[in-house]
Motif scaffolding. Structure first.
Motif, mmCIF file in Angstrom:
data_model
loop_
_atom_site.group_PDB
_atom_site.id
_atom_site.type_symbol
_atom_site.label_atom_id
_atom_site.label_comp_id
_atom_site.label_asym_id
_atom_site.label_seq_id
_atom_site.Cartn_x
_atom_site.Cartn_y
_atom_site.Cartn_z
ATOM 1 N N PHE A 124 41.287 36.030 33.940
ATOM 2 C CA PHE A 124 41.493 35.319 35.149
ATOM 3 C C PHE A 124 40.664 35.834 36.218
ATOM 4 N N HIS A 125 39.975 34.991 36.736
ATOM 5 C CA HIS A 125 38.992 35.320 37.732
ATOM 6 C C HIS A 125 39.630 35.294 39.348
ATOM 7 N N VAL A 126 39.681 36.460 39.792
ATOM 8 C CA VAL A 126 40.092 36.770 41.329
ATOM 9 C C VAL A 126 39.024 36.805 42.082
ATOM 10 N N PRO A 127 38.699 35.857 42.977
ATOM 11 C CA PRO A 127 37.732 35.861 44.136
ATOM 12 C C PRO A 127 37.709 37.038 45.130
ATOM 13 N N MET A 128 36.676 37.812 45.238
ATOM 14 C CA MET A 128 36.690 38.977 46.120
ATOM 15 C C MET A 128 36.377 38.467 47.354
ATOM 16 N N SER A 129 37.077 37.998 48.056
ATOM 17 C CA SER A 129 37.034 37.566 49.524
ATOM 18 C C SER A 129 38.038 37.709 50.619
ATOM 19 N N ALA A 154 47.010 29.388 39.531
ATOM 20 C CA ALA A 154 46.404 28.791 38.494
ATOM 21 C C ALA A 154 46.834 29.504 37.245
ATOM 22 N N VAL A 155 46.567 30.771 37.093
ATOM 23 C CA VAL A 155 46.709 31.350 35.927
ATOM 24 C C VAL A 155 48.289 31.419 35.402
ATOM 25 N N SER A 156 49.212 31.531 36.713
ATOM 26 C CA SER A 156 50.714 31.422 36.353
ATOM 27 C C SER A 156 50.913 29.991 35.766
ATOM 28 N N SER A 197 43.455 33.188 50.532
ATOM 29 C CA SER A 197 43.962 31.839 49.957
ATOM 30 C C SER A 197 43.276 31.541 48.783
ATOM 31 N N LEU A 198 42.154 31.997 48.475
ATOM 32 C CA LEU A 198 41.049 31.659 47.346
ATOM 33 C C LEU A 198 41.872 32.533 46.251
ATOM 34 N N ALA A 199 42.248 33.885 46.533
ATOM 35 C CA ALA A 199 42.850 34.428 45.438
ATOM 36 C C ALA A 199 44.362 34.047 45.260
ATOM 37 N N ILE A 200 45.079 33.541 46.033
ATOM 38 C CA ILE A 200 46.484 32.960 45.728
ATOM 39 C C ILE A 200 46.222 31.981 45.060
ATOM 40 N N ASP A 201 45.026 30.899 45.123
ATOM 41 C CA ASP A 201 45.070 29.791 44.274
ATOM 42 C C ASP A 201 44.639 30.293 42.857
ATOM 43 N N TYR A 228 52.071 38.472 42.605
ATOM 44 C CA TYR A 228 51.823 36.789 43.084
ATOM 45 C C TYR A 228 52.159 36.368 41.686
ATOM 46 N N ILE A 229 51.599 36.732 40.595
ATOM 47 C CA ILE A 229 51.882 35.914 39.323
ATOM 48 C C ILE A 229 53.370 36.464 38.905
ATOM 49 N N PHE A 230 53.776 37.662 38.972
ATOM 50 C CA PHE A 230 55.238 38.071 38.763
ATOM 51 C C PHE A 230 56.177 37.107 39.387
ATOM 52 N N ASP A 231 56.088 37.026 40.910
ATOM 53 C CA ASP A 231 56.934 36.437 41.722
ATOM 54 C C ASP A 231 56.867 34.810 41.357
#
Length: 234
Positions: free
Chosen positions: A65-70, A82-84, A74-78, A113-116
Motif C-alpha cells: 500500500f503506497h503512502v504519499p510522502m507529503s 483505502a487500505v483499511s 490528508s493524502l496519507a490518511i486517504d 491509522y489502520i489499526f484504529d
C-alpha cells in the motif's frame, strides 16, 4: 475460524531482529500488507519489503500500500483509509491478514491509522511487539540508554533549541526521532557546548547504510536524512 488482523513489528531494519512470534505469524499468514512509497520517477521503495524478502516470506502473500510522502497529511490518511477498506474485504473471506510496520508498530508508527480504523469498525485486531530503532541504536553504540534513576524523554523531532537545552541541563536522557526535523535546534545546542554527549545514528539495522558518530564536528557538517535519530546524554 476467524483470525484477528495482526500488526507485526519488523524491527529497525535488520531482518534477524524480528521476534520469533512475529516471524511465525508472517509465515502462517495468507495476506501481508506492507507500506511502500513511489518516487517521482515511478520507482517503488520499501524498507519493509526488503526485510520481508530477507526473511524469505512468500512473495505471493505480499500486498503493497503506497503512502504519499507529503507534508499534506490528508493524502496519507486517504491512503490508510483505502487500505483499511481493502483489509476489511479480504478479512471477510476468512483469510489470515497481517499488516507490517518497521520498528515497533505501536511506537511512533503511522500504522496506527489502520489499526484504529479497523478497531473502530469492530474488526478484531492484535499487535506483536518489536524493537524500536532507538533500542537498536543503543546496542550499536554499545551504550546504556538509561541507567539507575535516569529519566528518558522521547521527542518526535519537533522541539525548539531552548526546550532541548532545558531537558539536557535537567539531566534527562533525550531520544530524538526524525532528527532532520529539528537539526538546527540540535546544532545550536552543540555550538553552545553544553555538558552533553550527542550519539547520532542513521539507518540503524540497514546493512551497508548504518552510520554512527558522537563527534560533534561531524554532526555539524552532516546533511541529516529522514531515517536518523539521536540519543543525548548529559
Amino acid at each position: 475460524m476467524m483470525y484477528p488482523i495482526t500488526f507485526v513489528s519488523l524491527g529497525p531494519g535488520e531482518a534477524e531482529l524480528i521476534t520469533l512470534k512475529g516471524l511465525k505469524t508472517l509465515q502462517s499468514a495468507d495476506r501481508i500488507f506492507y507500506p511502500a512509497t513511489i518516487s517521482k520517477d515511478g520507482v517503488q521503495t520499501s524498507r519493509a519489503l526488503d526485510i520481508l524478502s530477507e526473511l524469505d516470506i512468500d512473495a505471493n502473500k505480499l500486498v503493497p500500500f503506497h503512502v504519499p510522502m507529503s507534508k499534506d497529511r490528508s493524502l496519507a490518511i486517504d491512503a490508510y483509509n483505502a487500505v483499511s477498506e481493502e483489509i476489511k474485504k479480504q478479512y471477510k473471506t476468512g483469510q489470515r491478514i497481517c499488516v507490517v510496520a518497521e520498528g515497533d508498530s505501536g511506537f511512533y508508527s503511522s500504522i496506527q491509522y489502520i489499526f484504529d480504523n479497523l478497531s473502530d469498525s469492530d474488526f478484531p485486531v492484535e499487535r506483536i511487539a518489536g524493537i524500536p530503532a532507538f533500542i537498536a541504536s543503543g546496542a550499536l553504540a554499545k551504550i546504556h540508554i538509561v541507567k539507575q534513576e535516569e529519566e528518558l524523554n522521547v521527542v518526535p523531532g519537533i522541539i525548539s533549541a531552548s526546550d532541548l537545552k532545558e531537558r539536557i541541563e535537567s539531566g534527562k536522557v533525550v531520544v530524538i526521532m526524525k532528527v532532520s526535523q529539528c537539526a538546527e535546534a540540535i546544532k545550536e545546542c552543540i555550538c553552545e557546548k553544553l555538558d552533553a554527549t550527542y550519539h547520532y545514528f542513521e539507518n540503524v539495522g540497514v546493512d551497508g547504510k548504518e552510520y554512527y558518530t558522537k563527534n560533534t564536528s561531524d554532526i555539524l557538517d552532516r546533511k541529516i536524512p529522514y531515517f536518523s535519530l539521536m540519543i543525548i546524554h548529559k
